[in-house]
Design a protein around this motif. Structure first.
Motif, mmCIF file in Angstrom:
data_model
loop_
_atom_site.group_PDB
_atom_site.id
_atom_site.type_symbol
_atom_site.label_atom_id
_atom_site.label_comp_id
_atom_site.label_asym_id
_atom_site.label_seq_id
_atom_site.Cartn_x
_atom_site.Cartn_y
_atom_site.Cartn_z
ATOM 1 N N LYS A 1 0.816 -1.222 0.000
ATOM 2 C CA LYS A 1 0.000 0.000 0.000
ATOM 3 C C LYS A 1 0.852 1.275 0.000
ATOM 4 O O LYS A 1 0.753 2.108 0.907
ATOM 5 C CB LYS A 1 -0.972 0.001 1.182
ATOM 6 C CG LYS A 1 -1.972 -1.133 1.121
ATOM 7 C CD LYS A 1 -2.842 -1.139 2.354
ATOM 8 C CE LYS A 1 -3.819 -2.268 2.374
ATOM 9 N NZ LYS A 1 -3.299 -3.618 2.319
ATOM 10 N N PRO A 2 1.704 1.417 -1.003
ATOM 11 C CA PRO A 2 2.523 2.637 -1.068
ATOM 12 C C PRO A 2 1.632 3.876 -1.206
ATOM 13 O O PRO A 2 0.533 3.797 -1.762
ATOM 14 C CB PRO A 2 3.392 2.423 -2.312
ATOM 15 C CG PRO A 2 2.668 1.408 -3.122
ATOM 16 C CD PRO A 2 1.881 0.572 -2.171
ATOM 17 N N LYS A 3 2.100 4.979 -0.694
ATOM 18 C CA LYS A 3 1.299 6.212 -0.685
ATOM 19 C C LYS A 3 1.578 7.117 -1.887
ATOM 20 O O LYS A 3 0.670 7.592 -2.529
ATOM 21 C CB LYS A 3 1.568 7.003 0.594
ATOM 22 C CG LYS A 3 1.410 6.216 1.870
ATOM 23 C CD LYS A 3 -0.043 6.041 2.231
ATOM 24 C CE LYS A 3 -0.223 5.373 3.566
ATOM 25 N NZ LYS A 3 -0.193 3.945 3.578
ATOM 26 N N GLU A 4 2.855 7.355 -2.167
ATOM 27 C CA GLU A 4 3.220 8.292 -3.235
ATOM 28 C C GLU A 4 4.146 7.636 -4.254
ATOM 29 O O GLU A 4 3.871 7.641 -5.450
ATOM 30 C CB GLU A 4 3.915 9.520 -2.644
ATOM 31 C CG GLU A 4 4.385 10.513 -3.684
ATOM 32 C CD GLU A 4 5.110 11.697 -3.073
ATOM 33 O OE1 GLU A 4 5.477 12.601 -3.848
ATOM 34 O OE2 GLU A 4 5.327 11.731 -1.846
ATOM 35 N N TRP A 5 5.239 7.081 -3.766
ATOM 36 C CA TRP A 5 6.239 6.467 -4.632
ATOM 37 C C TRP A 5 5.836 5.031 -4.921
ATOM 38 O O TRP A 5 5.295 4.341 -4.062
ATOM 39 C CB TRP A 5 7.610 6.496 -3.974
ATOM 40 C CG TRP A 5 8.019 7.877 -3.575
ATOM 41 C CD1 TRP A 5 7.938 8.427 -2.320
ATOM 42 C CD2 TRP A 5 8.522 8.891 -4.427
ATOM 43 N NE1 TRP A 5 8.384 9.718 -2.353
ATOM 44 C CE2 TRP A 5 8.747 10.043 -3.636
ATOM 45 C CE3 TRP A 5 8.816 8.951 -5.784
ATOM 46 C CZ2 TRP A 5 9.239 11.219 -4.156
ATOM 47 C CZ3 TRP A 5 9.319 10.132 -6.297
ATOM 48 C CH2 TRP A 5 9.522 11.249 -5.498
#
Length: 156
Positions: A63-67
């Motif tokens: 569940k990466p947020k940005e990268w």
């Protein structure tokens, strides 16, 4: 194997890989956008169909947020972590030679050339301004370019 390493097998240099954001993956068109690559230009590279399920599983689990690839504490993945990951994967694969992320870029170019892909396409995918740069990447090619000469078709 970590999806990051799978992407290294066909895609950009490590700096470009760790700079990928979630929105850079276009699964409908099967493309990945490389922002500010060589010469500060954006370009697209193909997303291999075999990589997409790995990325989807990775996304669901991590569940990466940005990268696209984030470090353990969030934020951008570090070049040192990529190096460790590539070396670890090479050890697991039984590769004894010295391995580093950039060598995978050379391998990508060489394998494409050996499959008969026009070097101009490889040049574009790799973001090289000069064909001479691409030629340096493919020096290890064992391709003997044993193509049928068109004269043979006339004489046969």
């Amino acid at each position: 194997m970590h999806p990051c390493v799978h992407l290294f097998l066909w895609t950009p240099a490590g700096g470009e890989l760790i700079n990928l954001k979630l929105e850079d993956v276009d699964s409908k068109r099967m493309l990945i956008k490389i922002r500010g690559a060589k010469g500060k230009k954006d370009r697209y590279v193909q997303l291999p169909s075999a990589i997409l399920p790995l990325l989807r599983n990775y996304y669901k689990e991590i569940k990466p947020k940005e990268w696209l690839f984030e470090g353990q504490k969030g934020g951008q993945y570090s070049p040192t972590s990529v190096l460790r990951l590539v070396k670890h994967s090479a050890r697991l694969a039984g590769i004894k030679k010295r391995v580093y992320p950039h060598i995978l870029r050379h391998s990508y170019a060489t394998h494409n050339l050996e499959q008969g892909i026009d070097i101009r396409y490889i040049q574009e995918w790799m973001g090289h301004g000069s064909i001479k740069t691409t030629q340096r990447y493919t020096q290890g090619s064992k391709n003997n370019f044993n193509f049928r000469n068109p004269i043979d078709d006339i004489i046969d």
